[in-house]
Design a protein around this motif. Sequence first.
Motif, short mmCIF file in Angstrom:
data_model
loop_
_atom_site.label_atom_id
_atom_site.label_comp_id
_atom_site.label_asym_id
_atom_site.label_seq_id
_atom_site.Cartn_x
_atom_site.Cartn_y
_atom_site.Cartn_z
N PRO A 199 0.83 -1.21 0.00
CA PRO A 199 0.00 0.00 0.00
C PRO A 199 0.87 1.26 0.00
O PRO A 199 1.99 1.26 0.51
CB PRO A 199 -0.80 -0.11 1.31
N VAL A 200 0.34 2.31 -0.59
CA VAL A 200 1.08 3.57 -0.71
C VAL A 200 0.68 4.50 0.44
O VAL A 200 -0.51 4.70 0.68
CB VAL A 200 0.79 4.25 -2.07
N ILE A 201 1.67 5.03 1.13
CA ILE A 201 1.39 5.98 2.20
C ILE A 201 1.61 7.38 1.65
O ILE A 201 2.71 7.73 1.22
CB ILE A 201 2.32 5.76 3.42
N ILE A 202 0.54 8.16 1.65
CA ILE A 202 0.61 9.56 1.24
C ILE A 202 0.57 10.37 2.53
O ILE A 202 -0.28 10.12 3.39
CB ILE A 202 -0.59 9.94 0.35
N ALA A 203 1.49 11.31 2.69
CA ALA A 203 1.51 12.05 3.95
C ALA A 203 1.97 13.48 3.69
O ALA A 203 2.64 13.77 2.70
CB ALA A 203 2.44 11.37 4.96
N GLY A 204 1.60 14.35 4.62
CA GLY A 204 2.01 15.75 4.50
C GLY A 204 1.06 16.62 5.28
O GLY A 204 0.10 16.11 5.89
N PRO A 205 1.30 17.91 5.27
CA PRO A 205 0.43 18.80 6.04
C PRO A 205 -0.94 18.93 5.39
O PRO A 205 -1.10 18.66 4.20
CB PRO A 205 1.18 20.14 6.00
N CYS A 206 -1.91 19.36 6.19
CA CYS A 206 -3.21 19.71 5.60
C CYS A 206 -2.98 20.83 4.60
O CYS A 206 -3.26 20.68 3.42
CB CYS A 206 -4.17 20.16 6.71
N ALA A 207 -2.44 21.94 5.11
CA ALA A 207 -2.18 23.10 4.26
C ALA A 207 -0.69 23.43 4.28
O ALA A 207 -0.01 23.23 5.29
CB ALA A 207 -2.95 24.31 4.79
N ILE A 208 -0.21 23.92 3.15
CA ILE A 208 1.14 24.48 3.11
C ILE A 208 1.05 25.84 3.80
O ILE A 208 0.30 26.71 3.35
CB ILE A 208 1.61 24.64 1.65
N GLU A 226 9.25 26.84 5.75
CA GLU A 226 9.87 26.05 6.81
C GLU A 226 9.00 24.84 7.18
O GLU A 226 9.50 23.71 7.28
CB GLU A 226 10.05 26.96 8.02
N GLN A 227 7.72 25.08 7.38
CA GLN A 227 6.80 23.99 7.77
C GLN A 227 6.71 22.93 6.68
O GLN A 227 6.78 21.74 6.93
CB GLN A 227 5.41 24.59 8.06
N TYR A 228 6.57 23.36 5.43
CA TYR A 228 6.36 22.42 4.32
C TYR A 228 7.62 21.58 4.09
O TYR A 228 7.55 20.36 3.95
CB TYR A 228 5.96 23.21 3.08
N PHE A 229 8.80 22.25 4.09
CA PHE A 229 10.05 21.51 3.91
C PHE A 229 10.27 20.54 5.05
O PHE A 229 10.71 19.40 4.85
CB PHE A 229 11.24 22.48 3.80
N ALA A 230 9.99 20.98 6.28
CA ALA A 230 10.22 20.11 7.45
C ALA A 230 9.38 18.84 7.34
O ALA A 230 9.88 17.73 7.54
CB ALA A 230 9.89 20.86 8.74
N VAL A 231 8.11 18.99 6.99
CA VAL A 231 7.24 17.81 6.87
C VAL A 231 7.71 16.93 5.71
O VAL A 231 7.80 15.70 5.84
CB VAL A 231 5.76 18.20 6.69
N ALA A 232 8.01 17.57 4.58
CA ALA A 232 8.43 16.80 3.40
C ALA A 232 9.66 15.96 3.73
O ALA A 232 9.72 14.76 3.42
CB ALA A 232 8.72 17.75 2.24
N GLN A 233 10.65 16.59 4.37
CA GLN A 233 11.89 15.87 4.66
C GLN A 233 11.65 14.75 5.68
O GLN A 233 12.20 13.66 5.56
CB GLN A 233 12.97 16.84 5.14
N VAL A 278 4.99 9.98 -1.59
CA VAL A 278 3.98 10.90 -2.12
C VAL A 278 3.61 11.91 -1.03
O VAL A 278 3.18 11.53 0.06
CB VAL A 278 2.71 10.15 -2.58
N LEU A 279 3.79 13.19 -1.35
CA LEU A 279 3.57 14.27 -0.38
C LEU A 279 2.25 14.98 -0.65
O LEU A 279 1.97 15.38 -1.78
CB LEU A 279 4.72 15.28 -0.52
N VAL A 302 -3.15 4.86 2.27
CA VAL A 302 -3.80 5.80 3.19
C VAL A 302 -3.18 7.17 2.98
O VAL A 302 -2.05 7.29 2.49
CB VAL A 302 -3.63 5.40 4.69
N MET A 303 -3.95 8.20 3.33
CA MET A 303 -3.43 9.56 3.25
C MET A 303 -3.52 10.19 4.65
O MET A 303 -4.59 10.24 5.25
CB MET A 303 -4.22 10.39 2.25
N ILE A 304 -2.37 10.66 5.14
CA ILE A 304 -2.25 11.05 6.55
C ILE A 304 -1.77 12.50 6.66
O ILE A 304 -0.81 12.90 5.98
CB ILE A 304 -1.18 10.17 7.24
N GLU A 305 -2.42 13.27 7.55
CA GLU A 305 -1.96 14.64 7.79
C GLU A 305 -0.91 14.67 8.90
O GLU A 305 -1.10 14.11 9.98
CB GLU A 305 -3.15 15.54 8.16
N VAL A 306 0.19 15.37 8.58
CA VAL A 306 1.34 15.45 9.48
C VAL A 306 1.75 16.91 9.62
O VAL A 306 1.74 17.66 8.64
CB VAL A 306 2.54 14.65 8.90
N HIS A 307 2.08 17.31 10.85
CA HIS A 307 2.47 18.71 11.10
C HIS A 307 3.57 18.73 12.16
O HIS A 307 3.51 17.94 13.10
CB HIS A 307 1.25 19.50 11.58
#
Length: 258
Positions: free
Chosen positions: A14-23, A27-34, A43-44, A214-219
């Motif tokens: 299964p593919v895990i898609i993760a990242g913030p709700c909103a960009i 700083e926040q977007y790069f930190a989550v991506a990395q 997949v971000l 699954v698609m997961i919100e991370v912050h």
Amino acid sequence: MFAIGDVVFGQGDPVIIAGPCAIENREQYFAVAQEVKRRGVRVLRGGAYKPRTSPNAFQGLREEGLELIREVKNATGLLIVTEAMDTDTLDAVCEVCDIIQIGTRNMANYSLLKKVGKTGKPVLLKRGFMATIQEFVQAAEYLVKEGNHRILLCERGIRTFETETRNTLDLSAVPLLRMLTTHPVIVDPSHSTGRGDLVIPMTRAALAAGADGVMIEVHPNPRKALCDGVQSLDFAAFGELMDEVNRLLPYLRRDGRP
Ligand code: PEP
Ligand code: MN
């Protein structure tokens, strides 16, 4: 089943898609991506245009968000999924993303679906929160009719009388959609529950039910999030989720449908 580069949807792991709700900012977007990349995610997610219930809530960084997507994609090589909310901004969103997300509020926006179908880009189509399975399947048919077969169907919860959760996760949608269509089916445990403390158990349940991802919100700091902090996982919790997913992989039936 379809692949984008070497990421395969609907077959194998299964593919895990993760990242913030909103960009929210660079700083926040790069930190989550990395961080999610370090954990094996390819997949971000993250919205530049946000469909918010209140017009006074943060609406997304819009064009500035698209610019950050371009930067993060170049820097990390992650595949990008981001929402297109309307036909006005569809072309600009298309230019920077690998997968166009159509949100729950737009599942039945048929003129948008027709245009999205014509782009030829893979689509992550979320189930309308008031839509039946049949209505969801027929929304996907709008994309197919335009020649677009690369569709991820996303169960993201439906509205019920229950108030402990933001929505009610309809897990039976997973095997049903796999019986009724040939599209990969993914689950969004973040929006369907609206609670970070339910995301890991519902991820387990989704994968056990046969979800293709699954698609997961991370912050980095959910309490400070401009959008959907209550349901977002911090880095430690996301690490736990990935550990659990990796432990489950050998037990998941990934050989045919449903
Ligand atoms: C999202 O995934 O960011 C989102 C807005 O989800 P939904 O359309 O399911 O509410
Ligand atoms: Mn969200």
